[in-house]
Write an enzyme that holds these catalytic residues in place. Sequence first.
Site, mmCIF file in Angstrom:
data_model
loop_
_atom_site.group_PDB
_atom_site.id
_atom_site.type_symbol
_atom_site.label_atom_id
_atom_site.label_comp_id
_atom_site.label_asym_id
_atom_site.label_seq_id
_atom_site.Cartn_x
_atom_site.Cartn_y
_atom_site.Cartn_z
ATOM 1 N N THR A 36 0.836 -1.199 0.000
ATOM 2 C CA THR A 36 0.000 0.000 0.000
ATOM 3 C C THR A 36 0.876 1.257 0.000
ATOM 4 O OG1 THR A 36 -1.841 -1.144 1.018
ATOM 5 C CG2 THR A 36 -1.772 1.236 1.331
ATOM 6 N N CYS A 76 -1.064 -11.761 -0.063
ATOM 7 C CA CYS A 76 -1.792 -10.511 0.204
ATOM 8 C C CYS A 76 -3.097 -10.773 0.953
ATOM 9 C CB CYS A 76 -2.064 -9.779 -1.094
ATOM 10 S SG CYS A 76 -2.850 -10.804 -2.344
ATOM 11 N N GLU A 125 0.070 -4.850 8.141
ATOM 12 C CA GLU A 125 0.347 -6.089 7.414
ATOM 13 C C GLU A 125 1.735 -6.611 7.799
ATOM 14 O OE1 GLU A 125 0.997 -5.819 3.128
ATOM 15 O OE2 GLU A 125 -0.326 -7.539 2.883
HETATM 16 P P1 NAD Z 1 6.601 -3.421 -2.806
HETATM 17 O O1 NAD Z 1 5.545 -2.400 -2.851
HETATM 18 O O2 NAD Z 1 7.782 -3.160 -1.975
HETATM 19 O O3 NAD Z 1 7.163 -3.684 -4.297
HETATM 20 C C1 NAD Z 1 6.326 -4.160 -5.320
HETATM 21 C C2 NAD Z 1 6.946 -3.794 -6.657
HETATM 22 O O4 NAD Z 1 6.883 -2.399 -6.832
HETATM 23 C C3 NAD Z 1 8.407 -4.164 -6.805
HETATM 24 O O5 NAD Z 1 8.659 -4.531 -8.144
HETATM 25 C C4 NAD Z 1 9.109 -2.851 -6.462
HETATM 26 O O6 NAD Z 1 10.404 -2.769 -7.019
HETATM 27 C C5 NAD Z 1 8.162 -1.866 -7.091
HETATM 28 N N1 NAD Z 1 8.135 -0.524 -6.540
HETATM 29 C C6 NAD Z 1 8.134 -0.144 -5.250
HETATM 30 N N2 NAD Z 1 8.026 1.199 -5.151
HETATM 31 C C7 NAD Z 1 7.939 1.678 -6.419
HETATM 32 C C8 NAD Z 1 7.806 2.968 -6.985
HETATM 33 N N3 NAD Z 1 7.729 4.060 -6.225
HETATM 34 N N4 NAD Z 1 7.754 3.086 -8.320
HETATM 35 C C9 NAD Z 1 7.795 1.985 -9.112
HETATM 36 N N5 NAD Z 1 7.941 0.731 -8.632
HETATM 37 C C10 NAD Z 1 8.012 0.584 -7.305
HETATM 38 O O7 NAD Z 1 5.900 -4.783 -2.408
HETATM 39 P P2 NAD Z 1 6.569 -6.218 -2.147
HETATM 40 O O8 NAD Z 1 7.246 -6.207 -0.828
HETATM 41 O O9 NAD Z 1 7.345 -6.635 -3.341
HETATM 42 O O10 NAD Z 1 5.259 -7.145 -2.093
HETATM 43 C C11 NAD Z 1 4.524 -7.339 -0.967
HETATM 44 C C12 NAD Z 1 3.305 -6.458 -0.959
HETATM 45 O O11 NAD Z 1 2.491 -6.717 -2.116
HETATM 46 C C13 NAD Z 1 2.394 -6.750 0.215
HETATM 47 O O12 NAD Z 1 1.921 -5.537 0.745
HETATM 48 C C14 NAD Z 1 1.242 -7.543 -0.390
HETATM 49 O O13 NAD Z 1 0.040 -7.490 0.337
HETATM 50 C C15 NAD Z 1 1.128 -6.907 -1.723
HETATM 51 N N6 NAD Z 1 0.446 -7.801 -2.666
HETATM 52 C C16 NAD Z 1 -0.842 -7.495 -3.061
HETATM 53 C C17 NAD Z 1 -1.529 -8.362 -3.905
HETATM 54 C C18 NAD Z 1 -2.911 -8.052 -4.365
HETATM 55 O O14 NAD Z 1 -3.358 -8.641 -5.354
HETATM 56 N N7 NAD Z 1 -3.649 -7.152 -3.729
HETATM 57 C C19 NAD Z 1 -0.909 -9.529 -4.339
HETATM 58 C C20 NAD Z 1 0.376 -9.816 -3.898
HETATM 59 C C21 NAD Z 1 1.055 -8.929 -3.073
#
Ligand code: NAD
Length: 492
Positions: A239, A293, A392
């Site tokens: 988020t 998630c 979370e």
């Molecule tokens: P994260 O937000 O740290 O990163 C996700 C992706 O976004 C990565 O590829 C990261 O490099 C990229 N990213 C991060 N900040 C960015 C920005 N400012 N600009 C562009 N790209 C950016 O998340 P994570 O730790 O990789 O994954 C876990 C999170 O994902 C948990 O919060 C989980 O609940 C969520 N998630 C949600 C779903 C859903 O369908 N709702 C599914 C799986 C995971």
Amino acid sequence: MTVTTGPRTELDRLRFFINGEWVEPHGTEIHRAIEAATGEVLGNASLGADADIDAAVNAARKALDEGPWGRTTAAERAAVMRRFADALAARAEGTSTLVSRENGMPITLSQAFNGAAPAAVLRMYADLIETVPLEEIRPSASGSTIVRREPVGVVGAITPWNYPQVLGMFKIAPALAAGCTIVLKPSPETALDSYIFGDAANEAGLPPGVLNIVLAGREVGSSLVSHPLVDKIAFTGSTAAGRIIGAECGRLIRRCTLELGGKSAAIFLDDGDIDTLLAGLGGTSFMNNGQTCTTHSRILAPRSRYDEVVDAVASFARGLTVGNPLDPATACGPMASESHLERVMSYIDVGRNSDARLVVGGGRPAGLDRGWFVEPTVFADVDNQDRLAREEVFGPVIAVIPFDGDDDAVRIANDSDYGLGGTVWSPDEARALGVARRVRTGTVGVNYYNVDLGAPFGGMKDSGIGRELGPEGLNSYLEYKSIYASTDQLGR
Ligand code: NAD
């Protein structure tokens, strides 16, 4: 871990997939992928620079505007997508194993979500696009209007590490079906597996530039979000990152879908069957080591049966086989990275320092000194206002919370910033459905939880905007256009 030199491995992915070719990076940084279960080097992957993102976006733009893709029929796209599905299915075993080594996902789960599901999602959207009407003619006051659905354009797809293959395909498949082109930016934690999409795309004959893949970190990822030639961002992740990406898309009036975090609740009603709950618990609260998630990290138990529920959940957690994710007997593998393990352990400290009662777990499992393992952990008597109930954790850490009556259960479940998943447990289906209808989440299960590929998936509140999967998942890759035409112009 970012390095510039180091021993190379056979799993290395040092080139990007751009315009159907494997190209040298502009960036000089190399990300060292670490195996979650051992802490040892798994492989190296180049990290993209802004120039690499720019090259990928330009290739996607050209393939859409000038290439054959923008002029293909739905049937032609469906045929390529089915070949793409075949090529991925042929690689399923290797893909599943690689992802399990990258992020610690138990292999049986990985076989389903990284091996089988991506091909299934591609086939589903290939079938769908052949039946969805993309153009209709409506009578209007002055003649007729052609209502068209056109591809939204170039899609920037940004994915997390927890289910990298299937979450990538939740975006790639509807985008391809709609006629869009794509730049995929996967997460560095799962640096290696995404390029399997490139291998399979070339084998399937996907035209150059339709799918491009560049690994990058957050900062360079943000240049994909704001690139002037991108039309839509499809993001799955935290988020916190979703807020930043959504704000930038708002500034640019750029379409975006945001699939974000969750704090889902399992509501066990006072007539609930404990065995049914336990049969589902592995899939709801501990799936992928809690790195899901929709993890049901809150279990709401009626005060009249509170001790019984706490004891059952605790003994279930105690009985989970923690270990090597490549062993089919493993139910709980390691956390995906050392930094993520530290985050999960810090939340266990949050629980310990609250008024909650630690019932099981709370530390590192004995005998698993290498890798990023954590014990399945259950806290009881958690107050829904505590951080453990509100934030979370993204690990196998569960909070059991008491309630008094169905209304109170619904109130507590909905008293959350998030609104992604949840379940209701009762043999009285009408009663359980009544409660399920009152829960403010994008998905909710009754006596089980299983994502249905044919139905919309996504979140309310801070869990996101928009939906993936099902026919609804196609909508965000299509734009409506109305062409006002007189009846004569339509040849009538
Ligand atoms: P994260 O937000 O740290 O990163 C996700 C992706 O976004 C990565 O590829 C990261 O490099 C990229 N990213 C991060 N900040 C960015 C920005 N400012 N600009 C562009 N790209 C950016 O998340 P994570 O730790 O990789 O994954 C876990 C999170 O994902 C948990 O919060 C989980 O609940 C969520 N998630 C949600 C779903 C859903 O369908 N709702 C599914 C799986 C995971």
